[in-house]
Design an enzyme around this catalytic site. Structure first.
Site, PDB file in Angstrom:
ATOM      1  CD1 TRP A 316       0.745  -0.516   3.056  1.00 11.50           C
ATOM      2  CD2 TRP A 316      -0.687   1.104   3.598  1.00 11.50           C
ATOM      3  NE1 TRP A 316       1.039  -0.097   4.337  1.00 11.50           N
ATOM      4  CE2 TRP A 316       0.177   0.895   4.703  1.00 11.50           C
ATOM      5  CE3 TRP A 316      -1.680   2.078   3.724  1.00 11.50           C
ATOM      6  CZ2 TRP A 316       0.091   1.615   5.888  1.00 11.50           C
ATOM      7  CZ3 TRP A 316      -1.773   2.805   4.912  1.00 11.50           C
ATOM      8  CH2 TRP A 316      -0.890   2.566   5.974  1.00 11.50           C
ATOM      9  CG  ASP A 317       4.822   0.740   1.523  1.00 13.12           C
ATOM     10  OD1 ASP A 317       3.894   0.049   1.961  1.00 13.12           O
ATOM     11  OD2 ASP A 317       5.965   0.695   1.983  1.00 13.12           O
ATOM     12  CD  GLU A 456       2.625  -4.352   8.884  1.00 13.96           C
ATOM     13  OE1 GLU A 456       3.820  -4.292   9.185  1.00 13.96           O
ATOM     14  OE2 GLU A 456       2.210  -4.510   7.718  1.00 13.96           O
ATOM     15  CE  LYS A 552       6.346  -2.807  11.815  1.00 18.21           C
ATOM     16  NZ  LYS A 552       6.046  -3.881  10.846  1.00 18.21           N
ATOM     17  CD  GLN A 553       2.693   0.546  10.247  1.00 21.60           C
ATOM     18  OE1 GLN A 553       3.181  -0.537  10.529  1.00 21.60           O
ATOM     19  NE2 GLN A 553       2.576   0.994   9.008  1.00 21.60           N
TER      20      GLN A 553
HETATM   21  O1  IFM Z   1       3.637  -1.551   4.018  1.00 22.04           O
HETATM   22  C1  IFM Z   1       4.546  -1.490   5.066  1.00 22.04           C
HETATM   23  C2  IFM Z   1       3.808  -1.767   6.348  1.00 22.04           C
HETATM   24  O2  IFM Z   1       2.836  -0.785   6.601  1.00 22.04           O
HETATM   25  C3  IFM Z   1       4.777  -1.806   7.511  1.00 22.04           C
HETATM   26  N1  IFM Z   1       5.771  -2.810   7.263  1.00 22.04           N
HETATM   27  C4  IFM Z   1       6.549  -2.563   6.053  1.00 22.04           C
HETATM   28  C5  IFM Z   1       5.657  -2.490   4.830  1.00 22.04           C
HETATM   29  C6  IFM Z   1       6.475  -2.159   3.582  1.00 22.04           C
HETATM   30  O3  IFM Z   1       7.038  -0.884   3.696  1.00 22.04           O
END
Ligand code: IFM
Length: 725
Positions: A316-317, A456, A552-553
């Site tokens: 999705w990046d 995640e 994590k984010q």
């Molecule tokens: O898409 C990301 C995910 O959100 C977090 N782990 C790494 C992936 C690739 O950058």
């Protein structure tokens, strides 16, 4: 000049610079590996779309192709290496203005002879298949006998996995070396052709087709060897002719195209911290060289074409973090990235069926075939010998709505009706049908169960707020674009009415999911201080992390970023503060998004700090963080933080809005922004906001909440505005 500079040679940073100093053009990427060999060094050349799935593996890998950058240099019988003899002067830089990598070394051999060695390399932006290199060697205190061996080296592997079979090796006209290869499983053909401008002795041995040039050179005379190479593959539609021009001619042609890129896509910042401009240039340069320009069969991997991390897979990046840079600069490229998804609608529909759903379920990770590429297991735990299953392919479904969101962004920025008729409406419909089948009816309420949201560290949860809102938006937009489809309309309306959309509780908190707020909380200072390293997983198992309030984010904050008007400012503020305390930012996709939302809530100092930290993800001093490639999404997010954060652009309503709020350290920022076919030059200085365009048509927009009309130039005096939030 926009430059990345390495002032001294350090083995520890070899592969980080290797990623940072990648040269490329979106078709080809060549890591900034040094010409001579070092055991630790990872060389890499990649062509967008060339993957191979080695037998026995569930994942395709972006193939590390035969190398043309290696030069073995022998000076008076001694192999040149910076680990031998003495380095008197050293400088290496990547000139981002035109993507040329230059290295200059004054070296003394162990026999006490001194030489000046200069290496140059770039990939053409004018002819996408061409790589040009030049070596200049000058003996400084005596005459020299120089031998240079170079050619095509097909001993390259993806960390030990050989992906290519050699089909043929030829020399033409006693000068042109040509190697033909085929990826072992995916059967893609690659041709690498190269020649140097001096006569040499050819050899073909152990997958290396080489020429060795030998010359005697007088003191202070310069030996120059130019090497022009060309790479084509079975994905190319035309047979290319080998260029008959010099390094300098190729450079001039490429420079012109680069100059045009910087003129239109560059962002100029006047800041008290020069690093801000550097980080932005670095981001724009890499976004440009990682993205294919004319082939919708390819998209952008999580490391671009800078390394083999994530095996070159697409996440999705691309749609959420990388695409906007193109959408608002070169919209045709954004369209192409969406066409890549449209091309793989079939595979997405197959994945949905396999998993018991309707519509299109896009793979969490994809490559050339459009099939699911996520590895089944994560890296082995060497103490227990066990591997943890990767759950993302099974439940990280928000990607489906992220793609739909990107379609809508493209449509509102361009008004491209043809694209919507050809691909967009169908993409929205199929993704929406997935969500309708994905929801579960629990006591009359539709819920989305067992998912992973953007965070995640929290797996297998019900009603992830980000996912539910994104799914709702996906279906709502699909409905707008598919009004004639009666069956769908009925299902969509029911879905929209009944889908559970979590809202804030009495304490003002929006739950990240059904159970998050009931979990225990721990102090994360130690892990935040080492963000990006996933250090928490050394102290806690994944299951334990899953049972704690640890992100994590950005997750809910991601939703605030994508929908800046959806929640009341005080709700955003409260939740931003709450969730940030619980976010380690172990993912590179996090910090810059937090910077944007902090800025929206008026917390400019914190926003700027987060922005600066985001800039360090690939540019910080930690030696190995980017060894296997740069963090493509994070580079996209640096640009987002400037344009949607500090410059305050908001595209979420029908009219373009702008309400800049610059960091104290910035005097001005200027960039171009393409909206509805108009290129708007935006210049924000402390006391003025100036918008201009080259046409006379009237563009309505909203500036600090007030409707305005832009014909050619509009200047707003910011001293008279209350810009505090
Ligand atoms: O898409 C990301 C995910 O959100 C977090 N782990 C790494 C992936 C690739 O950058």
């Amino acid at each position: 000049m926009r430059k990345i500079i390495e002032k001294e040679f350090a083995l520890n940073y070899l592969n980080k610079y290797g990623s940072q100093m990648t040269v490329g053009n979106g078709y080809l990427g060549v890591r900034g590996a040094l010409e001579e060999e070092y055991p630790e060094q990872v060389r890499g050349m990649y062509v967008a779309g060339i993957y191979n799935r080695p037998s026995g593996s569930v994942s395709s890998e972006l193939v590390n192709l035969p190398d043309v950058t290696r030069f073995q240099v022998m000076l008076d019988g001694e192999v040149f290496s910076m680990q031998a003899g003495k380095v008197h002067a050293y400088e290496r830089f990547l000139d981002m203005d035109m993507g040329e990598l230059v290295r200059k070394i004054t070296w003394e051999s162990s026999a006490g002879k001194k030489y000046q060695l200069n290496f140059h390399r770039f990939i053409s932006k004018a002819v996408k298949h061409v790589i040009a290199a030049k070596v200049e060697i000058t003996p400084l205190n005596d005459r020299m006998k120089v031998k240079v061996k170079t050619g095509i080296d097909a001993q390259q592997t993806n960390f030990g996995t050989q992906q290519l079979a050699e089909s043929s090796l030829r020399i033409f006209d006693e000068e042109l070396m040509v190697g033909e290869y085929e990826t072992i499983e995916s059967k893609q053909r690659i041709t690498v052709a190269t020649k140097v401008n001096e006569k040499g002795i050819f050899t073909a041995k152990n997958r290396q087709l080489m020429t060795e040039v030998e010359q005697e050179v007088a003191v202070n005379e310069t030996f120059t060897l130019e090497k022009i190479s060309m790479v084509t593959s079975s994905l190319d539609e035309v047979d290319m002719e080998f260029p008959k021009v010099s390094y300098a001619d190729l450079k001039t042609a490429s420079e012109t195209v680069w100059a045009d890129f910087w003129e239109h896509a560059g962002v100029r910042v006047e800041s008290m911290n020069e690093f801000d401009q550097f980080a932005l240039d670095f981001a724009c340069y890499h976004l440009e060289i990682m993205t294919p320009k004319d082939d919708f069969r390819c998209s952008v991997g999580a490391k671009g074409l800078t390394g083999e991390g994530y095996k070159g897979h697409i996440f999705w990046d691309t749609e959420i973090f990388i695409m906007p840079f193109f959408l608002y600069n070169q919209p045709g490229i954004a369209k192409q990235l969406l066409q890549y998804r449209y091309l793989h609608l079939k595979e997405a529909k197959e994945k949905a069926v396999k998993n018991g759903y309707n519509g299109a379920l896009y793979p969490w990770e994809s490559a050339f075939s459009g099939e699911e590429e996520t590895p089944e297991f994560a890296a082995i735990n060497i103490r227990t010998g066990t591997r943890q299953k990767v759950a993302s392919a099974i439940s990280e479904h928000h990607l489906v709505a992220d793609i739909a969101y990107a379609v809508c962004e493209y449509e509102s920025a361009t008004g491209d009706a043809q694209f919507m008729a050809d691909c967009g409406a169908e993409l929205l419909l199929e993704t929406a049908e997935f969500w309708i089948s994905r929801a579960t009816n629990r006591n009359g309420r539709l819920e989305i169960l067992d998912v992973i949201g953007p965070d995640e560290y929290t797996e297998h949860i019900d009603n992830n707020t980000y996912t539910n809102y994104m799914a709702h938006y996906n279906v709502k937009k699909a409905l707008e674009w598919n009004k004639d489809n009666k069956t769908f309309v009925a299902q969509a309306e029911k879905f929209l009415e009944n889908l559970y959309l979590p809202v804030e509780n009495e304490a003002g908190l929006i739950p990240q999911d059904d159970t998050f707020l009931q979990k225990d909380w721990i102090n994360l200072d130690k892990y935040k201080a080492a963000q990006g390293t996933q250090g928490i997983l050394l102290d806690y198992s994944r299951q334990e992390v899953n049972e704690l309030q640890i992100l994590k984010q950005a997750d809910l904050v991601m939703l605030f970023y994508l929908f800046p008007k959806m929640f009341a400012p005080e709700v955003v503020k409260k939740n931003l503060d709450y969730y940030e305390k619980r976010t380690i930012h172990d993912s590179s996709l996090s910090k810059a998004i937090h910077a944007i939302v902090e800025n929206q809530t008026g917390n400019r100092a914190q926003a700027y700090q987060f922005f600066q930290e985001a800039c360090l993800i690939d540019l910080g001093s930690e030696p190995h963080s980017s060894d296997d490639g740069l963090h493509a999404a994070s580079l996209g997010a640096i640009w987002l933080a400037v344009v949607f954060g500090f410059a305050g652009i908001d595209t979420s309503a029908e009219l373009l809005e702008i309400a800049p709020n610059l960091p104290d350290a910035w005097q001005s920022v200027a960039f171009e922004f393409v909206w509805q076919g108009e290129t708007i030059a935006v210049k924000i200085a402390p006391n003025t906001l100036q918008l201009s365009k080259n046409t006379k048509s009237v563009l309505e927009l909203v500036i600090y909440g007030e409707k305005q009309q832009l014909t050619d130039t509009l200047t707003i005096n910011l001293e008279q505005k209350d810009v505090s939030l």
